[in-house]
Design a protein around this motif. Sequence first.
Motif, PDB file in Angstrom:
ATOM      1  N   ASN A 189     -10.231  -7.194 -11.161  1.00  0.00           N
ATOM      2  CA  ASN A 189     -11.334  -6.310 -11.538  1.00  0.00           C
ATOM      3  C   ASN A 189     -11.532  -5.185 -10.538  1.00  0.00           C
ATOM      4  OD1 ASN A 189     -11.886  -7.891 -13.783  1.00  0.00           O
ATOM      5  ND2 ASN A 189     -13.275  -9.235 -12.656  1.00  0.00           N
ATOM      6  N   GLU A 190     -10.530  -4.950  -9.700  1.00  0.00           N
ATOM      7  CA  GLU A 190     -10.650  -3.907  -8.690  1.00  0.00           C
ATOM      8  C   GLU A 190      -9.447  -2.978  -8.744  1.00  0.00           C
ATOM      9  OE1 GLU A 190     -12.988  -5.932  -5.046  1.00  0.00           O
ATOM     10  OE2 GLU A 190     -11.197  -6.995  -5.684  1.00  0.00           O
ATOM     11  N   GLU A 191      -9.647  -1.772  -8.239  1.00  0.00           N
ATOM     12  CA  GLU A 191      -8.560  -0.804  -8.186  1.00  0.00           C
ATOM     13  C   GLU A 191      -7.777  -0.990  -6.890  1.00  0.00           C
ATOM     14  OE1 GLU A 191      -7.799   1.174 -10.637  1.00  0.00           O
ATOM     15  OE2 GLU A 191      -9.525   0.601 -11.857  1.00  0.00           O
ATOM     16  N   THR A 192      -6.465  -0.775  -6.965  1.00  0.00           N
ATOM     17  CA  THR A 192      -5.618  -1.016  -5.796  1.00  0.00           C
ATOM     18  C   THR A 192      -4.621   0.124  -5.601  1.00  0.00           C
ATOM     19  OG1 THR A 192      -4.182  -2.348  -7.226  1.00  0.00           O
ATOM     20  CG2 THR A 192      -5.746  -3.536  -5.854  1.00  0.00           C
ATOM     21  N   ILE A 193      -4.239   0.296  -4.334  1.00  0.00           N
ATOM     22  CA  ILE A 193      -3.211   1.270  -3.960  1.00  0.00           C
ATOM     23  C   ILE A 193      -2.208   0.546  -3.068  1.00  0.00           C
ATOM     24  CG2 ILE A 193      -2.716   3.456  -2.786  1.00  0.00           C
ATOM     25  CD1 ILE A 193      -5.635   4.257  -3.269  1.00  0.00           C
ATOM     26  N   VAL A 194      -0.928   0.610  -3.432  1.00  0.00           N
ATOM     27  CA  VAL A 194       0.133  -0.022  -2.646  1.00  0.00           C
ATOM     28  C   VAL A 194       0.890   1.073  -1.906  1.00  0.00           C
ATOM     29  CG1 VAL A 194       2.182  -1.487  -2.708  1.00  0.00           C
ATOM     30  CG2 VAL A 194       0.336  -1.853  -4.359  1.00  0.00           C
ATOM     31  N   VAL A 195       0.912   1.000  -0.572  1.00  0.00           N
ATOM     32  CA  VAL A 195       1.598   2.014   0.236  1.00  0.00           C
ATOM     33  C   VAL A 195       2.687   1.350   1.065  1.00  0.00           C
ATOM     34  CG1 VAL A 195      -0.397   3.552   0.338  1.00  0.00           C
ATOM     35  CG2 VAL A 195      -0.096   1.826   2.112  1.00  0.00           C
TER      36      VAL A 195
END
Length: 490
Positions: free
Chosen positions: A47-53
């Motif tokens: 239920n959350e937004e994610t960024i993979v770097v």
Amino acid sequence: ASNFSRQSLALAVAAADNIQAVMAKSIKIDHWKLVRRYRAMRRNWTNEETIVVDRRGIIVCVTSNALKLVKQQNAAAIDKTNVPSLRSVPFDRWLGTIKLLLPSARTELVTEGDVELGAIIILSQRHSEGRTKTMVGRNQRGTEIDDFIESLLSQEFSDAPVFLNSQSRASTAEHAGQRRDRGATETAAPTLIAEDVNVRDIVEQVARAARRCMPILIGGETGTGKELLARHAHAMSGRKGQFVPVNCAAIPANLIEAELFGYADGAFTGARRGGSTGLAKQADGGTLFLDEIGDMPIGLQTVLLRLLDDWTVRPVGGSPVKINVQLVSASNVDFDQAIADGRMRGDLFYRLNTLQVTLPLLCQRTDFVTLATYLLSTHDVTCQITPEAATLLSQRSWPGNMRELRSVLARLLLNAKENRIEASHVTSMFGNRAAGPTAQPGTGGGLRDFRHAHVLSTYEATNHNIAETARRLGVSRNTVYRVLGLGSKH
């Protein structure tokens, strides 16, 4: 300036291009590992937004609303492709740096042993509207992650991120999207680990031949990945038809012609009502994969040769039908010896081997650790193997090749504590023979003798039990018979 040489310039440019290609390949493999770890943990942030770097601060993949949330919190923190502030910051200071940039975000650092892969930035939803949008696209997002992982190693390297659950797609996601649009009959490009230079050359040759619809003949011992390479050829051919595998050694000799070419209604006693299409006709527009072609009965080889002459299927008791197929064959026999013994027609062999490649044994490959890591991830993406354990495994001869390695890794996984396979687990499984009979170049006898010695020692340890020997080695009983030179009546 007086010593300037155009040849030296060309050599320098070629060397630079090669270095760039090697670096790009290494980054792609790190991305593959990073996103696989993300897939294993994503259920924690549905239920959350994610960024993979990645370790360079480049965004590998990002959920659709994540960049919008970042812009609301700190517009200068992250741009569309990377996190600029992370480029010059040591990895052990990433948590503090990201906390300063995005105070409300949480960060999970991702490592593999001593290798720093990157980080996952989790952004809490502040508004119920954004939460609803994310939950609606959750299943689609999971599918897109799987598609991205599957196609990552087969695509050209790009710094463009993949947007999950979004109308806009980066170039690295285009292949997966196009593949879904073509329909369910097309086979996706399988994941092929090809860091080994020889294997990489083979994969590239096969792809070029498949695009030109040339017959391909794949050689190699049992378990070296012949069918996987054949499926890759089908995917690279761009054909929309089916990939139809046929095990020429498993179908009875008196039925193989009917199975391969089909038969008409009432063609013979016991024929299925309405007849049968035949496997060759099923592959029309796709790829026909003839596995164990070296064991095909000599009589049927004449019929197959006729098919290659005009690509016309002649069902038993039926009318001829033209087909259009990509033909890929595979076998672990010595073709020259088979022709000399009269077990294979020479004219058929010359028609099949427009491109002939031979996959190396597992013990001959230089990318063993990457292969082991990948095969382990097919069992459990969260489990890791230490460099010491991988080194011990790499020293074995692996007569069953990748099939045996997959089975051994599965057994090691059962004993792994904290999802980590240690050297002690390998030693415990194999005892004092942890390294096994190794295949060292330049020693007397060669690889075949080492393989024979390993199979023989296992055979003796099982009191001459063929089935148990095959089970321990992770190979078929036929392989044990062949390596030990035993007759089928043994």
